[in-house]
Design an enzyme around this catalytic site. Sequence first.
Site, short mmCIF file in Angstrom:
data_model
loop_
_atom_site.label_atom_id
_atom_site.label_comp_id
_atom_site.label_asym_id
_atom_site.label_seq_id
_atom_site.Cartn_x
_atom_site.Cartn_y
_atom_site.Cartn_z
CG HIS A 152 -2.13 -0.87 1.04
ND1 HIS A 152 -3.31 -0.45 0.44
CD2 HIS A 152 -2.35 -2.16 1.40
CE1 HIS A 152 -4.18 -1.43 0.45
NE2 HIS A 152 -3.62 -2.49 1.02
CG ASP A 204 -6.95 -3.25 1.43
OD1 ASP A 204 -6.34 -4.01 0.66
OD2 ASP A 204 -6.49 -2.89 2.53
CG HIS A 211 -4.08 -6.56 -0.93
ND1 HIS A 211 -3.49 -5.66 -0.08
CD2 HIS A 211 -3.23 -6.69 -1.99
CE1 HIS A 211 -2.33 -5.27 -0.59
NE2 HIS A 211 -2.15 -5.87 -1.75
CD GLU A 227 -4.38 -9.19 2.95
OE1 GLU A 227 -4.65 -8.19 2.25
OE2 GLU A 227 -3.47 -9.19 3.79
#
Length: 235
Positions: free
Chosen positions: A134, A141, A206, A203
């Site tokens: 990030h 996200d 993500h 995830e």
Amino acid sequence: MRLYHQIPILECGEPLVEIPLELFAVESPHPYEKLGATYGKSSPYYLRRSVVESLIQAQNYLQLLHPQWQIQIFDAYRPVAVQQFMVDYTFAAEIQQQGLTEAQLSPNQRQEIWEAVYQIWAVPSLDEKTPPPHSTGAAVDISLVDNTGRVVNMGSPIDELSERSHPDYYADHPHPEAQYYHAHRQLLRDVMIKAGFQRNPQEWWHFSCGDQMWAWLNNQADSANCFTARYGRLI
């Protein structure tokens, strides 16, 4: 070090630009600011210019399949200082969840909790060779909002420290809503992959485009690929 950290970064110098939030649904107030994270002069609603363009493409693909549905932006650009804040916050929250205090933790308990935290959170590294995704402005996200404005139930919340965070957790699960959850995770994946993103294998929420994880996943998908990262750490 994670496997994707072996990918070289050839920084292209592309600027961060504001995500046109009017095109998307937005988690408001921003979830990490609500917890006390401070971004200073930075904004969590920025990404690299080409990544924003790809995100708009994904939104367009989604609306071809489901008119009036929207991608919901949960988090995007994240300075390393915010990454550190959230890692520390998650560690403390997990201790509390287990009914313990930090002083009570045995060395094994402490290690187990940190391992759980780093299953979800990237290390807040200041090493330019190992930036948190990030912090490059290349990762986002996201979730989905339907045509009624309701957040689509994906089977687990973003950032949950459990196996339910794994993208295919519900693929063959006996839960009565499992196929519903899995179908929506797959829908999110499909529109993002079509727009050039890759999804974090751990995830469901993500996605990234142009960072080390993205390059590594592309190379894993085809041994003939030789992708490098074009985005490194910004702050």
